[in-house]
Scaffold this active site. Sequence first.
Site, PDB file in Angstrom:
ATOM      1  CD  GLU A 203      -1.747   6.426  43.789  1.00  0.00           C
ATOM      2  OE1 GLU A 203      -2.516   7.234  44.356  1.00  0.00           O
ATOM      3  OE2 GLU A 203      -1.497   5.290  44.230  1.00  0.00           O
ATOM      4  CG  ASP A 278      -1.181   2.197  51.543  1.00  0.00           C
ATOM      5  OD1 ASP A 278      -1.636   2.851  52.488  1.00  0.00           O
ATOM      6  OD2 ASP A 278      -1.154   2.625  50.371  1.00  0.00           O
TER       7      ASP A 278
HETATM    8  N1  ADE Z   1      -4.293   6.135  50.686  1.00  0.00           N
HETATM    9  C1  ADE Z   1      -3.456   5.174  51.005  1.00  0.00           C
HETATM   10  N2  ADE Z   1      -2.733   4.804  49.941  1.00  0.00           N
HETATM   11  C2  ADE Z   1      -3.124   5.568  48.904  1.00  0.00           C
HETATM   12  C3  ADE Z   1      -2.756   5.663  47.556  1.00  0.00           C
HETATM   13  N3  ADE Z   1      -1.813   4.906  47.030  1.00  0.00           N
HETATM   14  N4  ADE Z   1      -3.398   6.555  46.793  1.00  0.00           N
HETATM   15  C4  ADE Z   1      -4.326   7.341  47.315  1.00  0.00           C
HETATM   16  N5  ADE Z   1      -4.707   7.283  48.585  1.00  0.00           N
HETATM   17  C5  ADE Z   1      -4.111   6.408  49.382  1.00  0.00           C
HETATM   18 ZN    ZN Z   2      -0.040   7.074  49.600  1.00  0.00          ZN
END
Ligand code: ADE
Ligand code: ZN
Length: 365
Positions: A203, A278
């Site tokens: 990420e 999220d």
């Molecule tokens: N927990 C919730 N969203 C997240 C994200 N984008 N990256 C890492 N942990 C997370």
């Molecule tokens: Zn996530």
Amino acid sequence: MSTAPIAAPASADLLRRAPKVELHCHLEGSVPAEVAVRLARRHGVALPTADAGELYRYEDLEGFLAVYTAVSRALATPADLAEVTHACLVASAAEGLRYREMSFNPTNHPSMTYRQVLDGVLDGVRSARAETGVDCRLVVAVNREQPPSVALDLVRAALEHRAEEVVAVGLDHDELVGPPAAFAEAFALAARGGLHRTAHAGERGDAAEVAAALDALGAQRIDHGYAVLADPGLLARCRTDGVHFATCWSTQLFHGGDGSAIAGMLEAGLAVSVNPDDPPMFGTSTGEELARAGTALGWTPGQAQQGVLAAVAAAFCDEGDRAALAAEVRRGFAELLAPPAVGWTAGSGTCASAGSGAGPGPGTG
Ligand code: ADE
Ligand code: ZN
């Protein structure tokens, strides 16, 4: 994903109403700011701000995770978890959600045992299913900022307190803090106990994190995974092995991306789905996320359907459920694309000009 030169791009409205399947959405990231503020006040939990309009503003992933962790603590009772689980699923069902594999972080709720957390979440999952038909399975998420022993205890608890909805373990929070290898034992235990594996990687970490999630954790899916593009050898391996990448359009923009990583992953022939991560915390929703990604990428309805079917193919469910879900998705798209019946002839029982039901065009699965 094939191209369909004669089909027009799908409208945002069609994409908002289209049937959806999500593999990457966090329960604790699905709490509207007003609800977080209300619950935090009720339980005396400190949030960075009590102003709901300001709560979900952050500069970077660390800032986001600090808020996420505080909001998690504000969900302090099984009833809180049942409330937010039910509410987010019902809201998403109204935006076309048919099936979701939702992560939850049991160890982010220090006031409750695993059993209490699970009971609250299951209550919400089951009541939302009874009300809307939405099918939600669960991913027990390991917070990698906590010690590996906590992860091991969590997996032991998940195996002790089995529920049919719980299908997998996941790994989330800051990948620059907790390397996958530290959680190899917990993930191996989960695998022996029959749970699937997914992990956040690539990420904002590099391609080596993606490789480590595959190698050390036996991850079958990768959450995000954008960094895979930087390593052609790894990319070829993921394509050959059919590793699925559960990407998130709005989160990727938050990290300063422009969507080109997700476009590049699709062009490279990887298995990719688009997910809301999220939703209220990144200003998106189930419907909005597909609309944003699909319109930005110029998807035809057929390509949007292909994207949803890619999620179906990677879902941690049995083949019977997968086939039923794929059929439901195809039916939902076909209904959306069928021209409306007009000119009903009263008394004759026939419809004067109902079309034969335009299919979603070439390239659909
Ligand atoms: N927990 C919730 N969203 C997240 C994200 N984008 N990256 C890492 N942990 C997370
Ligand atoms: Zn996530």
